[in-house]
Scaffold this active site. Structure first.
Site, PDB file in Angstrom:
ATOM      1  N   ARG A 173      -9.789   7.527   4.443  1.00  0.00           N
ATOM      2  CA  ARG A 173      -9.101   6.399   3.791  1.00  0.00           C
ATOM      3  C   ARG A 173      -8.874   6.696   2.307  1.00  0.00           C
ATOM      4  NH1 ARG A 173     -12.950   1.636   5.351  1.00  0.00           N
ATOM      5  NH2 ARG A 173     -11.612   0.376   4.017  1.00  0.00           N
ATOM      6  N   ARG A 198     -21.837  -2.004   2.867  1.00  0.00           N
ATOM      7  CA  ARG A 198     -21.087  -3.244   3.106  1.00  0.00           C
ATOM      8  C   ARG A 198     -21.367  -3.770   4.523  1.00  0.00           C
ATOM      9  NH1 ARG A 198     -14.731  -3.792   2.320  1.00  0.00           N
ATOM     10  NH2 ARG A 198     -14.686  -1.961   3.661  1.00  0.00           N
ATOM     11  N   ARG A 205       0.822  -1.206   0.000  1.00  0.00           N
ATOM     12  CA  ARG A 205       0.000   0.000   0.000  1.00  0.00           C
ATOM     13  C   ARG A 205       0.852   1.251   0.000  1.00  0.00           C
ATOM     14  NH1 ARG A 205      -4.817  -2.168   2.613  1.00  0.00           N
ATOM     15  NH2 ARG A 205      -6.453  -0.615   2.399  1.00  0.00           N
TER      16      ARG A 205
HETATM   17  P1  AP5 Z   1      -8.490  -3.373   4.189  1.00  0.00           P
HETATM   18  O1  AP5 Z   1      -9.344  -4.334   4.903  1.00  0.00           O
HETATM   19  O2  AP5 Z   1      -7.488  -3.885   3.198  1.00  0.00           O
HETATM   20  O3  AP5 Z   1      -9.439  -2.292   3.533  1.00  0.00           O
HETATM   21  P2  AP5 Z   1      -9.365  -1.543   2.112  1.00  0.00           P
HETATM   22  O4  AP5 Z   1      -8.213  -1.710   1.231  1.00  0.00           O
HETATM   23  O5  AP5 Z   1      -9.677  -0.169   2.479  1.00  0.00           O
HETATM   24  O6  AP5 Z   1     -10.333  -2.316   1.300  1.00  0.00           O
HETATM   25  P3  AP5 Z   1     -11.676  -2.809   1.724  1.00  0.00           P
HETATM   26  O7  AP5 Z   1     -11.620  -4.150   2.405  1.00  0.00           O
HETATM   27  O8  AP5 Z   1     -12.392  -1.721   2.492  1.00  0.00           O
HETATM   28  O9  AP5 Z   1     -12.399  -2.896   0.312  1.00  0.00           O
HETATM   29  P4  AP5 Z   1     -12.198  -3.881  -0.916  1.00  0.00           P
HETATM   30  O10 AP5 Z   1     -11.554  -3.165  -2.037  1.00  0.00           O
HETATM   31  O11 AP5 Z   1     -11.631  -5.189  -0.498  1.00  0.00           O
HETATM   32  O12 AP5 Z   1     -13.723  -4.020  -1.311  1.00  0.00           O
HETATM   33  P5  AP5 Z   1     -14.773  -5.207  -1.067  1.00  0.00           P
HETATM   34  O13 AP5 Z   1     -14.471  -6.344  -1.983  1.00  0.00           O
HETATM   35  O14 AP5 Z   1     -14.962  -5.501   0.377  1.00  0.00           O
HETATM   36  O15 AP5 Z   1      -7.681  -2.464   5.209  1.00  0.00           O
HETATM   37  C1  AP5 Z   1      -8.316  -1.855   6.320  1.00  0.00           C
HETATM   38  C2  AP5 Z   1      -7.297  -1.021   7.070  1.00  0.00           C
HETATM   39  O16 AP5 Z   1      -6.210  -1.857   7.525  1.00  0.00           O
HETATM   40  C3  AP5 Z   1      -6.609   0.081   6.257  1.00  0.00           C
HETATM   41  O17 AP5 Z   1      -7.376   1.268   6.209  1.00  0.00           O
HETATM   42  C4  AP5 Z   1      -5.295   0.239   7.050  1.00  0.00           C
HETATM   43  O18 AP5 Z   1      -5.487   0.993   8.220  1.00  0.00           O
HETATM   44  C5  AP5 Z   1      -4.961  -1.183   7.448  1.00  0.00           C
HETATM   45  N1  AP5 Z   1      -4.100  -1.851   6.453  1.00  0.00           N
HETATM   46  C6  AP5 Z   1      -4.426  -2.932   5.689  1.00  0.00           C
HETATM   47  N2  AP5 Z   1      -3.396  -3.276   4.895  1.00  0.00           N
HETATM   48  C7  AP5 Z   1      -2.389  -2.398   5.154  1.00  0.00           C
HETATM   49  C8  AP5 Z   1      -1.091  -2.214   4.624  1.00  0.00           C
HETATM   50  N3  AP5 Z   1      -0.599  -2.994   3.651  1.00  0.00           N
HETATM   51  N4  AP5 Z   1      -0.342  -1.186   5.117  1.00  0.00           N
HETATM   52  C9  AP5 Z   1      -0.814  -0.377   6.098  1.00  0.00           C
HETATM   53  N5  AP5 Z   1      -2.062  -0.488   6.631  1.00  0.00           N
HETATM   54  C10 AP5 Z   1      -2.840  -1.486   6.159  1.00  0.00           C
HETATM   55  O19 AP5 Z   1     -16.076  -4.473  -1.645  1.00  0.00           O
HETATM   56  C11 AP5 Z   1     -16.632  -3.342  -0.979  1.00  0.00           C
HETATM   57  C12 AP5 Z   1     -18.181  -3.422  -1.030  1.00  0.00           C
HETATM   58  O20 AP5 Z   1     -18.605  -3.249  -2.373  1.00  0.00           O
HETATM   59  C13 AP5 Z   1     -18.721  -4.790  -0.575  1.00  0.00           C
HETATM   60  O21 AP5 Z   1     -19.923  -4.605   0.121  1.00  0.00           O
HETATM   61  C14 AP5 Z   1     -18.969  -5.535  -1.891  1.00  0.00           C
HETATM   62  O22 AP5 Z   1     -20.009  -6.457  -1.764  1.00  0.00           O
HETATM   63  C15 AP5 Z   1     -19.306  -4.401  -2.848  1.00  0.00           C
HETATM   64  N6  AP5 Z   1     -18.830  -4.645  -4.205  1.00  0.00           N
HETATM   65  C16 AP5 Z   1     -17.653  -5.234  -4.584  1.00  0.00           C
HETATM   66  N7  AP5 Z   1     -17.542  -5.277  -5.929  1.00  0.00           N
HETATM   67  C17 AP5 Z   1     -18.669  -4.660  -6.412  1.00  0.00           C
HETATM   68  C18 AP5 Z   1     -19.151  -4.380  -7.716  1.00  0.00           C
HETATM   69  N8  AP5 Z   1     -18.451  -4.717  -8.824  1.00  0.00           N
HETATM   70  N9  AP5 Z   1     -20.332  -3.737  -7.846  1.00  0.00           N
HETATM   71  C19 AP5 Z   1     -21.062  -3.383  -6.738  1.00  0.00           C
HETATM   72  N10 AP5 Z   1     -20.666  -3.640  -5.471  1.00  0.00           N
HETATM   73  C20 AP5 Z   1     -19.492  -4.254  -5.305  1.00  0.00           C
END
Ligand code: AP5
Length: 214
Positions: free
Chosen positions: A171, A127, A88
């Site tokens: 974020r 979500r 990241r």
């Molecule tokens: P993390 O859990 O990795 O969160 P993120 O990257 O912010 O990503 P999300 O899990 O929120 O979203 P996603 O892209 O996976 O989407 P999803 O598939 O769930 O990290 C959380 C925190 O941890 C960070 O803020 C940080 O503090 C820390 N962290 C983690 N890794 C780190 C690192 N390497 N370095 C430093 N800190 C770190 O989909 C989202 C929603 O949309 C769901 O409800 C889904 O059903 C829906 N959806 C998905 N695709 C579609 C579509 N095509 N159309 C409509 N809806 C959809």
């Protein structure tokens, strides 16, 4: 096959990474899930990570890199893995490249799931996540069979603390400042592939399979 999922928070990285892992028989490694599992178990790492996560900030690289390097050195990763939420930052990407170079390997694909900020806030407020098994749902597009109950393990599904609208805005800011530069980083390595993440989930997955091969 070694794959990185890139994209803004809520772009659908986790949704797609789980399907990639199932289809290609490789582990799905989500740093967010690892931190949340640690928090649930009450570990020191989990407590430290929560301080940053709840503010929408990144957990410091020194807490993050070692745990990923340790995970990818395990036996089940020898045929590849899909990284979701790591790297990241540029230092994380460099640490990953250095660790792989030491064993004569490199990443194969960095897949950017591209979704504009406007779509993200809506997605995140809908979500619901199971903090027990990591399954994710959406109240409109993928509802649970019984409201509020995880289909997979029967525990409660909740709005993550960091999915509150103000935290999501933070974020997104952090994503643009610290993570988006990775798009150029992997473009230069010639492994960047971009998919339109605003399409329905199945179409996004079809586009990914077209890149990776059936
Ligand atoms: P993390 O859990 O990795 O969160 P993120 O990257 O912010 O990503 P999300 O899990 O929120 O979203 P996603 O892209 O996976 O989407 P999803 O598939 O769930 O990290 C959380 C925190 O941890 C960070 O803020 C940080 O503090 C820390 N962290 C983690 N890794 C780190 C690192 N390497 N370095 C430093 N800190 C770190 O989909 C989202 C929603 O949309 C769901 O409800 C889904 O059903 C829906 N959806 C998905 N695709 C579609 C579509 N095509 N159309 C409509 N809806 C959809």
């Amino acid at each position: 096959m070694k794959i990185i999922m890139l994209g803004a928070p809520g772009a659908g990285k986790g949704t797609q990474a789980k399907q990639i892992a199932d289809k290609y028989g490789i582990p799905h490694i989500s740093t967010g899930d690892i931190f949340r599992a640690n928090l649930k178990q009450g570990t020191e790492l989990g407590k430290k990570a929560k301080e940053y996560m709840d503010q929408g900030l990144l957990v410091p690289d020194e807490l993050t890199c070692d745990l990923v390097m340790d995970r990818i050195s395990q036996e089940d990763c020898k045929n590849g893995f899909v990284l979701d939420g790591f790297p990241r930052t540029i230092p994380q990407a460099e640490a990953l490249d250095t660790a792989l170079a030491k064993i004569g390997q490199k990443m194969d694909y960095a897949i950017d799931v591209d979704v504009p900020d406007e779509n993200i806030i809506n997605r995140m407020s809908g979500r619901r996540a199971c903090l027990n098994c990591g399954a994710t749902y959406h109240i409109v597009s993928i509802p649970t069979k019984v409201e509020g109950v995880c289909d997979r393990c029967g525990n409660a599904v909740v709005l993550r603390d960091d999915d509150q609208p103000e935290t999501v805005k933070k974020r997104l800011e952090v994503y643009h400042a610290q993570t988006q530069p990775l798009i150029d980083y992997y473009k230069k390595q010639d492994i960047l592939k971009t998919v339109d993440g605003t399409q329905p989930m199945e179409k996004v997955f079809d586009a990914i399979v077209e890149i990776l091969g059936a």
